[in-house]
Design a protein around this motif. Structure first.
Motif, short mmCIF file in Angstrom:
data_model
loop_
_atom_site.label_atom_id
_atom_site.label_comp_id
_atom_site.label_asym_id
_atom_site.label_seq_id
_atom_site.Cartn_x
_atom_site.Cartn_y
_atom_site.Cartn_z
N ILE A 70 45.05 42.00 35.11
CA ILE A 70 43.81 41.21 35.27
C ILE A 70 44.03 40.11 36.30
O ILE A 70 43.15 39.83 37.13
N ASP A 71 45.21 39.49 36.28
CA ASP A 71 45.50 38.41 37.23
C ASP A 71 45.46 38.92 38.67
O ASP A 71 45.16 38.15 39.60
N ARG A 89 41.04 36.34 30.04
CA ARG A 89 41.11 37.61 30.76
C ARG A 89 40.17 38.65 30.16
O ARG A 89 39.57 39.45 30.87
#
Length: 687
Positions: free
Chosen positions: A191-192, A91
């Motif tokens: 971030i996902d 990430r």
């Protein structure tokens, strides 16, 4: 060496460097702000779009138990606090472009701050766009200090609980709460939310496999019983195992889920009568299921398998039945359990403590010791063939680059008997790149090798019976007096540690000063540890060993059966680097009536470069050690090379560089004088 030669070397060093061995670090970001008609570094990643997307997510009201976030922290690790993580979990690289390890980012609505360790500073400076402010751990404000100084009271700083260790969370929360700044727990990763599935790599699909008893030396059932006994003696009913290397060691299994680490992505919950393995069930082959007796599991010596995502909630439910639960605390090269895992156990039942598995894993059993020795003999033979081939190619006029050398090293290693791949990404640095301790070449940044500077090669491999890590510094031409002096001092440091005898109560930070003394003598120091632990077909950086004198609170001591690195270095920024690394086995010296003493024996057996050694600087004891070391290379590695096909070149190179030195042998001294004279003449002509 005669007095004229010594004087010549001294004068040359003063002319070139001045009377100073401390090299200042350049200030500010490279080519920031961008300048018209000047190209940005070729490795630099434009992260403006991803930063904009993340800031949009941070503004979502009520999504994070209150108003929008003023800041968001991104770590470079995964749910298990790994040093290396799967591409799916990178990430920090996605949001910043930084491809190294040891980084932390804080993104606010107006700033992007990035912290890295000194060893990755130059890499980060090249890769991060000018959107980022770059700070170095230990040389600038810490993350918590920056927040306290720059953020307003009542600011809200978000962090995903699965990616911050409990120890780090508790420290940050304590410091920030005192300043009325809120650390906000995020239950899903921001971030996902912006990392689209069609461009995000999947986890590897390879299945786990059994590590055979012939290499393990103990059955997993025996290891299980030993762990249970240790837990009972510590007063615990159960523990959660979060470190992937500990799971691999405990169950005698290996996997493919982490780059350069033979691990299965999993959690283990262990009690006195049950074992639960939380992983992707499709990763378990029939062989592994049979090995762990997963079908119809009803005894204390079988493993119950459940889906990876159930680990947290199952831990919460099962812990209700137990009185005391051990949750792994942070140690060297292991940050312990995440805040997410910590919170799953009731406060009156959970206790954080170092994992007992870590210490059992570090103290190798007799079969593991033998495997480590044998794997290092094979690996040393491989390195002799690799380096000999590089010298031959260079001398025959072939143009070599750092990236080409790294490719040669990896390809050759992977073809060795019992090989299971590289243990870390090969470090190959020529000249100025060699002064970056963890520099890894790419096709874009790779320098061409020449005959004027040093080449540092730091590489290693996993084998069925061991893990290796070796560094050698080479030179394809005539070294300068400064390079010879630096190399010799690093060699002296390496020998002094390897030949040191000490009481078994001496702490690691106390032992470290032995290796640094030859460099401290000239006012120089290196900013990394001298030694780390190494596993048996496990992590190349294995806890609990991290030898560094600056760790004043460390109480770790060495035990017989530990294996550690020995890797002092010298780095002249923007010029050249030197590092030498052997793996040492900790062995008993002599038992006396009062205490027990330990010492080391090297198991890495790769020649040093004689053309870089000033033998007159070595003490008689150091020369004896070096002669004994070279004799072992000739005997043990020589035998291995002679039985391998196509190894005559490596054998001849090894024999040429392991000639025993006598105090009356003036050949090396004369060569050093010649090199100094040539360098002195060229300097006068050039100026």
């Amino acid at each position: 060496m005669n007095s004229l030669c010594l004087l010549m070397i001294y004068v040359l060093c003063i002319l070139v460097n001045g009377n100073n061995t401390d090299f200042d670090r350049p200030l500010g970001r490279k080519l920031c702000p961008p300048m018209e008609n000047i190209q940005q570094p070729i490795n630099r990643v434009d992260s403006s779009k991803t930063l904009e997307q993340l800031r949009h997510e941070m503004k979502q009201a009520n999504a994070y138990h209150g108003p929008p976030l003023d800041g968001y922290i991104v770590y470079d690790t995964d749910e298990h606090q790994n040093e290396e993580v799967a591409d799916h979990d990178k990430r920090l690289k996605f949001i910043s472009g930084f491809g190294g390890t040891g980084g932390i980012a804080l993104i606010t609505q107006t700033k992007a701050i990035f912290w890295t360790v000194w060893m990755y500073h130059q890499q980060a400076n090249e890769e991060l766009s000018c959107d980022w402010e770059l700070l170095v751990h230990g040389e600038s404000l810490r993350l918590d200090e920056w927040i306290l100084e720059k953020m307003k009271p009542h600011s809200r700083i978000g962090v995903d609980l699965k990616f911050i260790s409990n120890g780090d969370w508790e420290f940050m929360e304590r410091v920030l709460t005192n300043a009325t700044i809120n650390l906000v727990p995020i239950n899903y990763n921001l971030i996902d939310k912006i990392w689209e599935d069609d461009i995000r790599p999947n986890y590897p699909a390879y299945k786990a496999y059994v590590w055979p008893l012939e290499y393990a030396g103990k059955t997993w059932e025996t290891k299980l019983d030993d762990t249970r006994k240790k837990l009972a003696s510590m007063g615990f009913d159960a523990m959660v195992v979060t470190a992937l290397d500990e799971i691999a060691w405990l169950l005698n299994i290996r996997g493919h889920d982490i780059p350069y680490g033979p691990f299965l992505r999993a959690y283990v919950i262990l009690s006195k009568d049950q074992v639960y393995l939380y992983t992707d069930p499709t990763k378990l082959s029939d062989e592994v299921r049979k090995h762990l007796r997963t079908d119809n599991c009803v005894s204390a010596h079988c493993v119950r398998v459940e889906d990876y995502n159930f680990a947290g909630e199952r831990l919460k439910a099962y812990s209700m039945l137990w009185r005391k639960v051990l949750i792994p605390a942070a140690t060297e090269f292991n940050n312990g359990a995440s805040r997410y895992i910590f919170l799953k156990v009731n406060p009156d039942k959970r206790i954080q403590a170092p994992s007992p598995i870590m210490y059992m894993m570090a103290e190798k059993n007799p079969v593991e010791k033998l495997g480590m020795r044998l794997s290092h003999i094979r690996d040393s033979a491989a390195m002799c063939n690799i380096i000999a081939s590089l010298y031959e190619q260079f001398n025959n006029g072939k143009q070599l680059t750092e990236f080409a050398v790294a490719t040669i090293v990896d390809k050759y290693r992977e073809g060795q008997n019992f090989s299971k791949g590289m243990s870390f990404k090969s470090i190959v640095g020529y000249g100025p790149n060699g002064a970056i301790p963890h520099y890894t070449p790419s096709t874009a940044s790779s320098l061409k090798l020449e005959a004027s500077s040093t080449l540092v090669i730091d590489s290693g491999a996993h084998y069925w019976d061991g893990t290796t890590d070796v560094t050698r510094t080479n030179h394809f031409g005539q070294p300068s007096a400064e390079q010879i002096d630096a190399y010799t001092r690093v060699l002296m440091a390496s020998i002094d540690l390897a030949s040191f005898t000490f009481p078994n109560t001496l702490r690691l930070n106390q032992i470290d000063v032995i290796a640094r003394a030859p460099l401290w003598e000239i006012g120089y120091d290196y900013k990394h540890g001298t030694a780390h632990g190494i596993g048996t077909f496990l992590k190349v950086h294995e806890p609990p060993v991290n030898m560094y004198y600056g760790q004043k609170t460390s109480d770790v001591v060495l035990q017989e059966g530990y294996f550690i690195s020995d890797e002092p270095g010298f780095y002249k920024e923007n010029h050249f680097g030197i590092r030498l690394e052997n793996i040492l086995e900790v062995i008993a010296k002599n038992d006396t009536s009062t205490s027990k003493y330990l010492t080391f024996t090297p198991i890495t057996l790769v020649p040093f470069e004689p053309r870089l050694i000033n033998y007159t600087m070595l003490s008689p004891k150091q020369i004896r050690w070096l002669n004994d070391y070279n004799t072992r290379i000739r005997t043990e590695v020589g035998a291995e090379l002679l039985k391998q096909a196509n190894s005559q070149l490596g054998y001849n190179w090894m024999m040429d560089r392991t000639v025993l030195f006598s105090s009356g042998d003036s050949s090396h001294t004369n060569k050093c004088c010649i090199y100094a004279l040539i360098a002195f003449i060229f300097y006068i002509i050039a100026h």
